[in-house]
Enzyme design. Structure first.
Site, PDB file in Angstrom:
ATOM      1  N   LYS A   1     -19.828 -54.111  56.592  1.00 50.84           N
ATOM      2  CA  LYS A   1     -19.086 -53.362  57.609  1.00 50.84           C
ATOM      3  C   LYS A   1     -19.920 -52.046  56.556  1.00 50.84           C
ATOM      4  O   LYS A   1     -19.381 -50.863  56.393  1.00 50.84           O
ATOM      5  CB  LYS A   1     -17.354 -52.739  57.211  1.00 50.84           C
ATOM      6  CG  LYS A   1     -16.951 -54.391  56.952  1.00 50.84           C
ATOM      7  CD  LYS A   1     -15.256 -54.271  57.077  1.00 50.84           C
ATOM      8  CE  LYS A   1     -14.625 -55.812  57.626  1.00 50.84           C
ATOM      9  NZ  LYS A   1     -14.140 -56.157  56.597  1.00 50.84           N
ATOM     10  N   ARG A   2     -20.899 -52.139  56.826  1.00 53.64           N
ATOM     11  CA  ARG A   2     -22.278 -51.117  57.137  1.00 53.64           C
ATOM     12  C   ARG A   2     -22.065 -50.922  58.497  1.00 53.64           C
ATOM     13  O   ARG A   2     -22.616 -51.134  59.415  1.00 53.64           O
ATOM     14  CB  ARG A   2     -23.644 -51.236  56.211  1.00 53.64           C
ATOM     15  CG  ARG A   2     -23.623 -51.326  54.599  1.00 53.64           C
ATOM     16  CD  ARG A   2     -22.662 -50.695  53.613  1.00 53.64           C
ATOM     17  NE  ARG A   2     -23.124 -51.495  52.550  1.00 53.64           N
ATOM     18  CZ  ARG A   2     -21.556 -51.478  51.857  1.00 53.64           C
ATOM     19  NH1 ARG A   2     -20.435 -51.378  52.321  1.00 53.64           N
ATOM     20  NH2 ARG A   2     -22.135 -51.669  51.025  1.00 53.64           N
TER      21      ARG A   2
END
Length: 301
Positions: free
Chosen positions: A120-121
């Site tokens: 979830k960057r």
């Protein structure tokens, strides 16, 4: 075991090859489509929660993490279209945990199962480029077949990852409509012109760079979102990308729920189960049987 990218084509979603833009290599969307057609639409989350480690009789340390992860991978690598290690649960063990994650990604590659790094960057500029370099560049120790991304600094802030994924034949899954209660306070804002709809439309536009039936820009849409797709008038079929649907099993969603929720886009859905399968461990046979039951539900009409 053959690599997932070299399995034979089958099913409508895998018909025809898709070339990654700028690389002349097969795209992630094409490889995933074929894996889903050959094996079925199951993604198994490898989530080494402390409670699961304890239930398996393992210590909450890097050694326990490694045993847990490699056992789960052994049990499901021939069944799942993809596995999804939860990066945070490796990060909590520091450098030793990240070394285990590197090993898991390498073993999965050797075993021919596609990987989704659930990281979830999301950031801007050179920082986003560095995240992309870590997860999507050939030769990186953390290189996965795909990575989850957060678009809430603006979808275009993800450009370094979108372009690098295309260049290296990898993919991304962008958070669009999550099932946590807090998500609606951002994602539903705007009604018929919601934040979620803008993300969905941006992903559809991005997939225009890919040939073949399935692009490499996927979306994360919770399996438990209920009527939100209809309420927000979201057309996921038009995205022409894979849909990662976490929440199957322990979070309450059933395969029948996925069919109702996703309707005409169901063939794009990668049903994701973590705890509901992992709780069957530590035995490999029991884990495999749990994955088989979940997969049978996803395949049944």
């Amino acid at each position: 075991m053959p690599e997932a990218g070299n399995t034979s084509a089958g099913g409508n979603i895998a018909a025809g090859g898709s070339i990654a833009a700028g690389a002349g290599r097969e795209s992630f969307g094409s490889r995933l489509g074929r894996a889903m057609a050959d094996r079925g639409p199951l993604c198994v989350g490898i989530d080494p929660h402390p409670a699961l480690l304890k239930s398996w009789g393992l210590d909450d340390d890097a050694a326990g993490l490694r045993r847990f992860s490699l056992t789960a991978l052994e049990a499901v690598s021939s069944l799942a279209a993809a596995v999804k290690p939860q990066v945070a649960l490796y990060e909590r063990h520091g450098s030793a945990g990240m070394a285990v994650l590197e090993e898991v990604l390498a073993v999965a590659r050797d075993e021919g199962v596609l990987t989704i790094a659930d990281a979830k960057r999301g950031d801007i500029g050179s920082t986003m480029a560095a995240y992309a370099d870590a997860w999507l560049r050939d030769g990186s120790a953390l290189a996965a077949d795909s990575v989850t991304l957060s678009p809430y600094l603006g979808f275009e802030s993800l450009r370094p990852a979108l372009d690098l994924a295309a260049e290296h034949g990898r993919g991304v899954f962008v958070l669009a409509l999550t099932s946590n209660p807090e998500g609606a306070s951002v994602q539903h804002v705007g009604g018929s012109d919601s934040v979620a709809r803008r993300i969905v439309e941006a992903a559809a536009a991005e997939n225009e760079r890919y040939s073949g039936p399935l692009g490499s820009v996927g979306l994360v849409v919770g399996a438990t979102v209920g009527t939100a797709l209809a309420d927000l008038q979201l057309d996921l079929a038009a995205v022409r990308g894979p849909i990662l649907a976490p929440g199957l099993g322990a979070q309450g969603a059933t395969p029948a729920d996925l069919r109702r929720t996703f309707g005409g886009a169901y063939s794009q859905v990668l049903g994701t189960s973590s705890r509901d399968i992992l709780k069957a461990g530590p035995g490999v046979r029991e884990l495999t049987e749990a994955a088989q039951r979940t997969l049978a539900g996803l395949r049944s009409e």
